[in-house]
Design a protein around this motif. Structure first.
Motif: not given
Length: 261
Positions: A13, A50-51, A100, A205, A209
């Motif tokens: 991710t 996610r990053a 992200k 997530p 954010r």
């Protein structure tokens, strides 16, 4: 999209955007600015990411403006220079506001616009041999487009010194003034960045954010009834959200939340 000045790799991710112009020390030009804008816009919309790590190939993280680009700019009109500067400003804003979390992985020299790149990221982890410089005034220029992010990151007092003197400063000084979050050895840099990116990717997530937006919106605000109402509204909304309910349920039931499955 195929990139000429960047590479993009994904492991699970976590996506890594790597500046890939090592022969010119990853200096900016029109193409690299356009490609960074496109890359972060696209990655920000990918649900599975996610990053994001921003890294660089070669001996330097980023040497600032490319010499050939600077030669072209010397012949631009004021309007052309304004449009060119807005493209750089927009690229930095895209990174800064990316949905992200973005981690800067910095090694070698980082000058001029490269300092702006680091400042636009959420977390900066640097090798102990890194040197920074806001060198624009040496050339009769200003670090104007990068200033909103650099001043937020290092503070007004430090910016007064380094914007005006163009001195080089090292990783330890960058840590002291709060410009970076962590200094590590060159050998440990990869592992530390990976650990931080994985920690980010393990969190909700949606909460990550919204937390990024929260910091941006609340920083430097006066504590007023309006602000208190706004923050109460945000926590109420996220408590009622799907991930908020799932996260609390998973904690109480001593199990992993759904976003880790």
């Amino acid at each position: 999209m195929d990139y000429a000045t960047l590479t993009i790799d994904t492991a699970g991710t976590v996506a890594t955007v790597t500046l890939n112009r090592p022969l010119v020390r990853n200096a900016f030009d029109e193409q690299s600015i356009a490609e960074l804008t496109a890359a972060f816009t696209a990655l920000g919309e990918v649900d599975s990411i996610r990053a994001i790590v921003l890294a660089a190939n070669g001996a330097a993280f980023c040497a600032g403006a490319d010499l050939h680009w600077m030669k072209k700019m010397a012949g631009y009109s004021e309007d052309e220079n304004r449009a060119d500067a807005m493209r750089l400003a927009n690229m930095l804003r895209i990174i800064y506001s990316c949905p992200k979390p973005v981690v800067a992985k910095v090694h070698g020299d980082c000058y001029g616009g490269g300092v702006g790149l680091v400042a636009a990221c959420d977390i900066a982890i640097v090798a102990e041999d890194v040197h920074f410089s806001l060198s624009e005034v040496k050339l009769g220029l200003l670090p104007a487009a990068i200033s909103p992010y650099v001043i937020k990151a290092m503070g007004e007092n430090a910016a007064r010194r380094y914007f005006l003197t163009a001195e080089r400063f090292g990783a330890k000084e960058a840590l002291r003034i709060g410009f970076v979050h962590e200094v590590t050895t060159a050998a440990a840099l990869d592992g530390q960045v990976e650990a931080v990116a994985n920690a980010l990717a393990a969190n909700s997530p949606n909460a990550v954010r919204e937390a990024k937006v929260l910091v941006r919106d609340v920083a430097n605000q006066a504590v007023t009834d309006t602000l208190l109402a706004d923050t109460a509204h945000r926590i109420a909304q996220i408590r009622a959200s799907e991930e908020g309910r799932e996260g609390v349920a998973a904690f109480l039931e001593k199990r992993k939340p759904s976003w880790l499955n």
